[in-house]
Design a protein around this motif. Structure first.
Motif, PDB file in Angstrom:
ATOM      1  N   GLN A 286       0.855  -1.183   0.000  1.00 55.89           N
ATOM      2  CA  GLN A 286       0.000   0.000   0.000  1.00 55.89           C
ATOM      3  C   GLN A 286       0.890   1.231   0.000  1.00 55.89           C
ATOM      4  O   GLN A 286       1.707   1.423   0.888  1.00 55.89           O
ATOM      5  N   PHE A 287       0.728   2.089  -0.996  1.00 59.58           N
ATOM      6  CA  PHE A 287       1.572   3.273  -1.144  1.00 59.58           C
ATOM      7  C   PHE A 287       0.945   4.511  -0.505  1.00 59.58           C
ATOM      8  O   PHE A 287       1.647   5.447  -0.163  1.00 59.58           O
ATOM      9  N   SER A 288      -0.360   4.535  -0.398  1.00 60.19           N
ATOM     10  CA  SER A 288      -1.043   5.696   0.177  1.00 60.19           C
ATOM     11  C   SER A 288      -2.422   5.256   0.640  1.00 60.19           C
ATOM     12  O   SER A 288      -2.782   4.078   0.549  1.00 60.19           O
ATOM     13  N   ASN A 289      -3.215   6.228   1.136  1.00 58.59           N
ATOM     14  CA  ASN A 289      -4.580   5.922   1.549  1.00 58.59           C
ATOM     15  C   ASN A 289      -5.578   6.150   0.416  1.00 58.59           C
ATOM     16  O   ASN A 289      -6.780   6.176   0.640  1.00 58.59           O
ATOM     17  N   ASN A 290      -5.052   6.311  -0.800  1.00 57.58           N
ATOM     18  CA  ASN A 290      -5.883   6.513  -1.976  1.00 57.58           C
ATOM     19  C   ASN A 290      -5.626   5.368  -2.945  1.00 57.58           C
ATOM     20  O   ASN A 290      -4.517   5.207  -3.457  1.00 57.58           O
ATOM     21  N   THR A 291      -6.654   4.565  -3.200  1.00 60.17           N
ATOM     22  CA  THR A 291      -6.447   3.375  -4.037  1.00 60.17           C
ATOM     23  C   THR A 291      -6.119   3.737  -5.482  1.00 60.17           C
ATOM     24  O   THR A 291      -5.367   3.014  -6.143  1.00 60.17           O
ATOM     25  N   ASN A 292      -6.663   4.846  -5.981  1.00 58.73           N
ATOM     26  CA  ASN A 292      -6.350   5.248  -7.354  1.00 58.73           C
ATOM     27  C   ASN A 292      -4.886   5.641  -7.484  1.00 58.73           C
ATOM     28  O   ASN A 292      -4.207   5.283  -8.453  1.00 58.73           O
ATOM     29  N   ARG A 293      -4.405   6.387  -6.491  1.00 62.55           N
ATOM     30  CA  ARG A 293      -2.991   6.773  -6.538  1.00 62.55           C
ATOM     31  C   ARG A 293      -2.099   5.548  -6.335  1.00 62.55           C
ATOM     32  O   ARG A 293      -1.018   5.464  -6.924  1.00 62.55           O
ATOM     33  N   ASP A 294      -2.561   4.610  -5.517  1.00 57.68           N
ATOM     34  CA  ASP A 294      -1.790   3.378  -5.349  1.00 57.68           C
ATOM     35  C   ASP A 294      -1.588   2.670  -6.688  1.00 57.68           C
ATOM     36  O   ASP A 294      -0.507   2.160  -6.978  1.00 57.68           O
ATOM     37  N   THR A 295      -2.638   2.638  -7.500  1.00 59.92           N
ATOM     38  CA  THR A 295      -2.525   1.996  -8.810  1.00 59.92           C
ATOM     39  C   THR A 295      -1.504   2.703  -9.685  1.00 59.92           C
ATOM     40  O   THR A 295      -0.679   2.062 -10.354  1.00 59.92           O
ATOM     41  N   LEU A 296      -1.541   4.021  -9.688  1.00 59.12           N
ATOM     42  CA  LEU A 296      -0.590   4.789 -10.507  1.00 59.12           C
ATOM     43  C   LEU A 296       0.846   4.576 -10.028  1.00 59.12           C
ATOM     44  O   LEU A 296       1.782   4.590 -10.832  1.00 59.12           O
ATOM     45  N   GLU A 297       1.027   4.375  -8.726  1.00 60.57           N
ATOM     46  CA  GLU A 297       2.368   4.159  -8.184  1.00 60.57           C
ATOM     47  C   GLU A 297       2.821   2.706  -8.364  1.00 60.57           C
ATOM     48  O   GLU A 297       3.969   2.435  -8.674  1.00 60.57           O
ATOM     49  N   ARG A 298       1.901   1.762  -8.190  1.00 61.79           N
ATOM     50  CA  ARG A 298       2.264   0.349  -8.166  1.00 61.79           C
ATOM     51  C   ARG A 298       2.586  -0.188  -9.555  1.00 61.79           C
ATOM     52  O   ARG A 298       3.585  -0.901  -9.739  1.00 61.79           O
ATOM     53  N   THR A 299       1.744   0.139 -10.530  1.00 59.30           N
ATOM     54  CA  THR A 299       1.942  -0.424 -11.873  1.00 59.30           C
ATOM     55  C   THR A 299       1.878   0.614 -12.989  1.00 59.30           C
ATOM     56  O   THR A 299       2.216   0.306 -14.127  1.00 59.30           O
ATOM     57  N   GLY A 300       1.431   1.831 -12.668  1.00 60.08           N
ATOM     58  CA  GLY A 300       1.168   2.823 -13.695  1.00 60.08           C
ATOM     59  C   GLY A 300       2.325   3.744 -14.001  1.00 60.08           C
ATOM     60  O   GLY A 300       3.503   3.386 -13.844  1.00 60.08           O
ATOM     61  N   PRO A 301       2.030   4.974 -14.416  1.00 59.59           N
ATOM     62  CA  PRO A 301       3.080   5.894 -14.878  1.00 59.59           C
ATOM     63  C   PRO A 301       4.043   6.355 -13.794  1.00 59.59           C
ATOM     64  O   PRO A 301       5.101   6.888 -14.119  1.00 59.59           O
ATOM     65  N   GLY A 302       3.721   6.143 -12.522  1.00 63.59           N
ATOM     66  CA  GLY A 302       4.660   6.518 -11.465  1.00 63.59           C
ATOM     67  C   GLY A 302       5.939   5.714 -11.531  1.00 63.59           C
ATOM     68  O   GLY A 302       7.037   6.255 -11.726  1.00 63.59           O
ATOM     69  N   ILE A 303       5.814   4.386 -11.382  1.00 68.93           N
ATOM     70  CA  ILE A 303       7.002   3.534 -11.434  1.00 68.93           C
ATOM     71  C   ILE A 303       7.592   3.527 -12.840  1.00 68.93           C
ATOM     72  O   ILE A 303       8.816   3.453 -13.017  1.00 68.93           O
ATOM     73  N   TRP A 304       6.744   3.620 -13.864  1.00 67.07           N
ATOM     74  CA  TRP A 304       7.222   3.657 -15.249  1.00 67.07           C
ATOM     75  C   TRP A 304       8.138   4.858 -15.468  1.00 67.07           C
ATOM     76  O   TRP A 304       9.227   4.735 -16.054  1.00 67.07           O
ATOM     77  N   THR A 305       7.725   6.034 -14.994  1.00 60.56           N
ATOM     78  CA  THR A 305       8.547   7.240 -15.133  1.00 60.56           C
ATOM     79  C   THR A 305       9.866   7.085 -14.402  1.00 60.56           C
ATOM     80  O   THR A 305      10.939   7.437 -14.925  1.00 60.56           O
ATOM     81  N   ASP A 306       9.824   6.557 -13.176  1.00 64.11           N
ATOM     82  CA  ASP A 306      11.050   6.404 -12.384  1.00 64.11           C
ATOM     83  C   ASP A 306      12.063   5.506 -13.087  1.00 64.11           C
ATOM     84  O   ASP A 306      13.250   5.821 -13.166  1.00 64.11           O
ATOM     85  N   ILE A 307      11.601   4.377 -13.596  1.00 70.76           N
ATOM     86  CA  ILE A 307      12.510   3.426 -14.250  1.00 70.76           C
ATOM     87  C   ILE A 307      13.062   4.009 -15.551  1.00 70.76           C
ATOM     88  O   ILE A 307      14.254   3.857 -15.860  1.00 70.76           O
ATOM     89  N   ILE A 308      12.221   4.688 -16.309  1.00 72.41           N
ATOM     90  CA  ILE A 308      12.684   5.275 -17.572  1.00 72.41           C
ATOM     91  C   ILE A 308      13.756   6.325 -17.310  1.00 72.41           C
ATOM     92  O   ILE A 308      14.798   6.366 -17.990  1.00 72.41           O
ATOM     93  N   LEU A 309      13.545   7.189 -16.338  1.00 70.48           N
ATOM     94  CA  LEU A 309      14.533   8.222 -16.036  1.00 70.48           C
ATOM     95  C   LEU A 309      15.833   7.607 -15.532  1.00 70.48           C
ATOM     96  O   LEU A 309      16.920   8.087 -15.852  1.00 70.48           O
ATOM     97  N   ARG A 310      15.718   6.555 -14.748  1.00 64.73           N
ATOM     98  CA  ARG A 310      16.939   5.883 -14.279  1.00 64.73           C
ATOM     99  C   ARG A 310      17.707   5.283 -15.441  1.00 64.73           C
ATOM    100  O   ARG A 310      18.943   5.368 -15.492  1.00 64.73           O
ATOM    101  N   GLN A 311      16.991   4.685 -16.396  1.00 65.05           N
ATOM    102  CA  GLN A 311      17.665   4.088 -17.546  1.00 65.05           C
ATOM    103  C   GLN A 311      18.350   5.152 -18.400  1.00 65.05           C
ATOM    104  O   GLN A 311      19.438   4.924 -18.940  1.00 65.05           O
ATOM    105  N   THR A 312      17.732   6.326 -18.536  1.00 65.29           N
ATOM    106  CA  THR A 312      18.375   7.395 -19.301  1.00 65.29           C
ATOM    107  C   THR A 312      19.640   7.875 -18.611  1.00 65.29           C
ATOM    108  O   THR A 312      20.610   8.245 -19.275  1.00 65.29           O
ATOM    109  N   MET A 313      19.649   7.885 -17.270  1.00 63.77           N
ATOM    110  CA  MET A 313      20.864   8.260 -16.549  1.00 63.77           C
ATOM    111  C   MET A 313      21.959   7.223 -16.745  1.00 63.77           C
ATOM    112  O   MET A 313      23.125   7.556 -16.945  1.00 63.77           O
ATOM    113  N   ILE A 314      21.596   5.943 -16.699  1.00 60.24           N
ATOM    114  CA  ILE A 314      22.578   4.885 -16.941  1.00 60.24           C
ATOM    115  C   ILE A 314      23.159   5.017 -18.339  1.00 60.24           C
ATOM    116  O   ILE A 314      24.364   4.866 -18.556  1.00 60.24           O
ATOM    117  N   GLN A 315      22.279   5.319 -19.291  1.00 58.98           N
ATOM    118  CA  GLN A 315      22.731   5.504 -20.667  1.00 58.98           C
ATOM    119  C   GLN A 315      23.690   6.684 -20.772  1.00 58.98           C
ATOM    120  O   GLN A 315      24.716   6.624 -21.465  1.00 58.98           O
TER     121      GLN A 315
END
Length: 351
Positions: A286-315
């Motif tokens: 559970q990331f927050s007390n809001n289930t919609n925001r949890d979805t965005l963080e757990r599988t949606g654009p939240g984690i997607w953005t974090d991983i993409i930015l990390r990969q660009t830094m590695i590159q």
């Protein structure tokens, strides 16, 4: 002069032993000259100096110490800087840690650059590409609403020569069980169907490569005009806001957010693997007390953005920037605009 020949065998043996190897004349013994007391004293003192250790000068020691300290400081910055952020009492995302260092010009490129880039991409339409010509789309059942049929048809008509694969929820479940059994438990334990749909899109591109597109999106430009021959992952900026609060009001979870309703990649890209690993590890967190925001963080654009930015830094940190697993982030609205025009951009002019 060499001694005269002798019939004595012992004399001949001694004579052969005194010849030098490869020389045409016999070797003569060197006369031994007696040394003087002064020479003996000089040789003795020279031998003593060789045995005594040589102590570096103070300036040399200072320089060596400075080099060691500099190396320790660099090592501390590289290893402890991120750990310091991770140990902070205030939870911060990876995007938050690097967000302040991302130049504005790199985060949101100008429309003029988008036009120039698109013109260059059109020249490579017929070039062979690493990203397979596959389009993946999903819906909960095989019975797709009629209003979505024109949108689905746009992908086929705009991209002749591309294979389109459709999956309903049952097909998605079979795919995960067969291709990624290590993720199957996390997949079925996700709280929402939309989260399973998110997880599936990452896995299907990780396995087969190609293009993932939400079924409610319309294709207006050929995919070949976006994809370069050496592309391995192509994504697009979705939006940017001045503050976190402004982003949250618009139901975004990052001030600078990468969209994931359309993206393109090759099989096996490490960024896709990293996203899948993260989701599997935090499937029930559970990331927050809001289930919609949890979805965005757990599988949606939240984690997607974090991983993409990390990969660009590695590159960017790779030597000579020649990493084979690069990420190309397209400018905002490269993949389209909000259908309601809430960002001041007419979606009909974004094609």
């Amino acid at each position: 002069p060499p001694p005269p020949p002798s019939d004595n065998p012992a004399s001949k043996a001694v004579h052969r032993r005194t010849r030098s190897f490869g020389s045409g004349s016999p070797a003569l013994p060197n006369p031994v000259r007696p040394t003087t007391p002064k020479e003996n004293s000089s040789r003795a003192s020279w031998g003593t100096r060789l045995k005594s250790p040589r102590i570096p000068k103070t300036s040399v020691l200072c320089r060596m110490l400075a080099v060691v300290i500099a190396m320790l400081l660099v090592l501390h910055v590289l290893t402890c800087g991120v750990l310091y952020e991770a140990g902070s009492t205030t939870p911060r995302t990876f995007a938050d840690m690097i967000g302040s260092d991302l130049p504005q010009v790199e985060a949101m490129k100008s429309e003029a650059r988008l036009l120039v880039q698109s013109e260059m991409l059109h020249r490579n339409v017929d070039s062979p590409k690493l990203i397979p010509k596959l389009i993946h789309q999903t819906y909960k059942t095989n019975t797709v609403p009629a209003k979505l049929h024109p949108l689905m048809r746009s992908w086929r008509e705009t991209n002749p020569g591309w294979e389109i694969r459709f999956y309903d929820d049952a097909a998605c479940k079979r795919f995960v069980a067969t291709e990624f059994p290590e993720y199957f438990e996390a997949y079925v334990n996700l709280p929402k169907d939309v989260e399973r749909a998110d997880f599936f899109r990452y896995m299907v591109i990780l396995r087969y490569g190609g293009v993932y597109a939400d079924i409610d999106t319309e294709c207006r430009q050929p995919l070949d005009s976006y994809i370069r021959p050496q592309d391995t992952l192509v994504v697009g900026w979705e939006n940017e806001f001045a503050t976190d609060e402004e982003a949250f009001v618009r139901h975004f979870v990052r001030r600078r957010q990468v969209l994931q309703w359309v993206f393109m990649g090759v099989p096996g890209h490490p960024a896709l693997r990293a996203v899948c690993q993260h989701i599997a590890k935090h499937a029930t967190m559970q990331f927050s007390n809001n289930t919609n925001r949890d979805t965005l963080e757990r599988t949606g654009p939240g984690i997607w953005t974090d991983i993409i930015l990390r990969q660009t830094m590695i590159q960017g940190l790779s030597r000579k920037g020649d990493s084979p697993w690069g990420v190309r982030v397209l400018p905002r609205v490269a993949f389209g605009a909000h259908p309601a025009g809430v960002d001041g951009i007419d979606p009909n002019s974004a094609s």
